[in-house]
Design a protein around this motif. Structure first.
Motif, PDB file in Angstrom:
ATOM      1  N   ALA A   1       0.836  -1.213   0.000  1.00  0.00           N
ATOM      2  CA  ALA A   1       0.000   0.000   0.000  1.00  0.00           C
ATOM      3  C   ALA A   1       0.866   1.257   0.000  1.00  0.00           C
ATOM      4  CB  ALA A   1      -0.934  -0.008   1.204  1.00  0.00           C
ATOM      5  N   GLN A   2       1.981   1.200   0.728  1.00  0.00           N
ATOM      6  CA  GLN A   2       2.877   2.354   0.765  1.00  0.00           C
ATOM      7  C   GLN A   2       3.589   2.556  -0.575  1.00  0.00           C
ATOM      8  OE1 GLN A   2       5.079   1.110   4.281  1.00  0.00           O
ATOM      9  NE2 GLN A   2       4.190   2.798   5.484  1.00  0.00           N
TER      10      GLN A   2
ATOM     11  N   LEU B   1       2.338   1.745  -3.439  1.00  0.00           N
ATOM     12  CA  LEU B   1       1.305   2.303  -4.324  1.00  0.00           C
ATOM     13  C   LEU B   1       1.133   3.794  -4.064  1.00  0.00           C
ATOM     14  CD1 LEU B   1      -0.921   1.932  -6.446  1.00  0.00           C
ATOM     15  CD2 LEU B   1      -2.482   1.323  -4.578  1.00  0.00           C
ATOM     16  N   ALA B   2       1.081   4.180  -2.792  1.00  0.00           N
ATOM     17  CA  ALA B   2       0.954   5.598  -2.457  1.00  0.00           C
ATOM     18  C   ALA B   2       2.166   6.381  -2.950  1.00  0.00           C
ATOM     19  CB  ALA B   2       0.783   5.763  -0.949  1.00  0.00           C
TER      20      ALA B   2
ATOM     21  N   ARG C   1       2.143   7.578  -6.392  1.00  0.00           N
ATOM     22  CA  ARG C   1       1.276   8.742  -6.542  1.00  0.00           C
ATOM     23  C   ARG C   1       0.281   8.579  -7.692  1.00  0.00           C
ATOM     24  NH1 ARG C   1       4.684  14.157  -5.962  1.00  0.00           N
ATOM     25  NH2 ARG C   1       2.604  14.924  -5.456  1.00  0.00           N
TER      26      ARG C   1
ATOM     27  N   ARG D   1      -2.623   9.488  -8.136  1.00  0.00           N
ATOM     28  CA  ARG D   1      -3.452  10.640  -8.494  1.00  0.00           C
ATOM     29  C   ARG D   1      -2.778  11.549  -9.517  1.00  0.00           C
ATOM     30  NH1 ARG D   1      -5.416  11.755  -2.293  1.00  0.00           N
ATOM     31  NH2 ARG D   1      -7.145  10.272  -2.278  1.00  0.00           N
TER      32      ARG D   1
ATOM     33  N   ASP E   1      10.909  11.120  -5.285  1.00  0.00           N
ATOM     34  CA  ASP E   1      10.891  10.657  -3.899  1.00  0.00           C
ATOM     35  C   ASP E   1      12.313  10.355  -3.443  1.00  0.00           C
ATOM     36  OD1 ASP E   1      10.606   8.916  -1.552  1.00  0.00           O
ATOM     37  OD2 ASP E   1       8.488   8.809  -2.075  1.00  0.00           O
TER      38      ASP E   1
ATOM     39  N   PRO F   1       0.725  13.754  -0.168  1.00  0.00           N
ATOM     40  CA  PRO F   1       0.869  12.309  -0.031  1.00  0.00           C
ATOM     41  C   PRO F   1       2.203  11.913   0.566  1.00  0.00           C
ATOM     42  CG  PRO F   1       1.100  12.976  -2.327  1.00  0.00           C
ATOM     43  CD  PRO F   1       0.610  14.161  -1.574  1.00  0.00           C
TER      44      PRO F   1
ATOM     45  N   ARG G   1       5.764  10.333   1.332  1.00  0.00           N
ATOM     46  CA  ARG G   1       6.965  10.068   0.566  1.00  0.00           C
ATOM     47  C   ARG G   1       7.695   8.907   1.220  1.00  0.00           C
ATOM     48  NH1 ARG G   1       8.500  13.823  -3.353  1.00  0.00           N
ATOM     49  NH2 ARG G   1       6.694  15.134  -3.817  1.00  0.00           N
TER      50      ARG G   1
ATOM     51  N   GLN H   1      -6.522  17.303  -6.488  1.00  0.00           N
ATOM     52  CA  GLN H   1      -7.339  16.198  -6.979  1.00  0.00           C
ATOM     53  C   GLN H   1      -8.345  16.679  -8.019  1.00  0.00           C
ATOM     54  OE1 GLN H   1      -8.986  14.746  -3.308  1.00  0.00           O
ATOM     55  NE2 GLN H   1      -7.122  13.677  -2.694  1.00  0.00           N
TER      56      GLN H   1
END
Length: 292
Positions: A7-8, A10-11, A14, A16, A62, A77, A79, A271
């Motif tokens: 999940a991290q 994926l975040a 980014r 979005r 990042d 979000p 990093r 967003q």
């Protein structure tokens, strides 16, 4: 050993920001269709290249910002390096893998259209890495918006159309302007959100150089100019005017920014600008295709 969760990761990719990759390909494909040159396989490969490059640049940023210590405090979000969820080396590997995916898809695309695209792809990868990486990162010198317009607007749209038609046409160049400006707006509101933190660590983005109020006005101006160009294209190709249906989506983020929204409010504006960019890309691409 530090290891981020799926999940991290994926975040950290980014997701979005992916409209900035998808929208130009849709517009370039619409331009190709308008010129009777639509080819589905090159269009799909161009999309893979664009998505992989977007993920790669996100991981590369990042990695570079994390090593420089400019991501320690962020409103947006998470990093991976800055939060300690992953090491700089792990994020670098992720960036390289994404660049590799873009490179393989790009080679396949070049084989189907023109080997000149290899040179274009190499320049794109270099620009993606040096945004915040290397000894002279241009993202730290108020040049990010210029490069975003060139590579996410002009190069992405015209390159997608060229990969299918094997020619550079004025229609693709013109269509690259509005979508490029909307993607620049994404970067502008992102840097507006981070303005204070970037200024504190010496990261001279355009927002830092211009200041808060001027950046907010510039953000709204990008929307106005983008849709003015759509209207101008519509004089010659009326079907393109369907893209103006996206204008109402510009109102919420513009209102948030112009009324002094900060912090989490600007995340919502970011967003909203992403949704606006994607919807405009879909409608503009469709309008171009129907105008052929």
């Amino acid at each position: 050993m530090t290891m981020a969760t799926p999940a991290q990761w994926l975040a950290g990719a980014r997701p979005r920001t992916l409209p900035a990759a998808v929208a130009p390909v849709l517009v370039g494909t619409g331009a190709a269709a308008a010129l009777d040159g639509f080819r589905p396989v090159p269009a799909l490969l161009a999309l893979v290249v664009a998505l992989a490059l977007q993920v790669a640049v996100n991981y590369a940023n990042d990695h570079s910002d994390g090593k420089r210590g400019t991501d320690t405090v962020r409103v947006g979000p998470m990093r991976l390096v800055g939060s300690g969820a992953a090491t700089a080396r792990q994020v670098l590997v992720a960036a390289v893998l994404a660049f590799a995916v873009a490179g393989v898809a790009g080679l396949a695309l070049a084989a189907l259209s023109s080997w000149w695209l290899v040179a274009v792809g190499a320049v794109c990868i270099l620009a993606a890495w040096t945004y915040t990486g290397g000894p002279l990162p241009y993202g730290y010198r108020a040049l990010g918006e210029v490069f975003v317009f060139v590579f996410f607007g002009l190069v992405a749209v015209v390159g997608t159309a060229f990969a299918q038609t094997r020619s550079v046409d004025g229609l693709a160049v013109a269509a690259s302007v509005p979508i490029g400006l909307l993607i620049v707006a994404l970067l502008v509101v992102n840097n507006l959100r981070d303005l204070d933190g970037d200024a504190a660590v010496g990261k001279r983005t355009l927002a830092v150089v211009m200041g808060d109020r001027s950046t907010r006005v510039a953000f709204a101006a990008l929307f106005v100019v983008a849709f003015a160009v759509v209207a101008a294209i519509g004089v010659v190709r009326p079907a393109v005017l369907v893209a103006l249906l996206a204008v109402p989506l510009a109102v919420p983020p513009a209102r948030t920014v112009l009324t002094g929204g900060c912090g989490p409010a600007l995340i919502g504006a970011l967003q909203g600008t992403g949704v606006l960019t994607l919807v405009t890309g879909v409608l503009l691409g469709a309008g171009l295709a129907l105008s052929g």
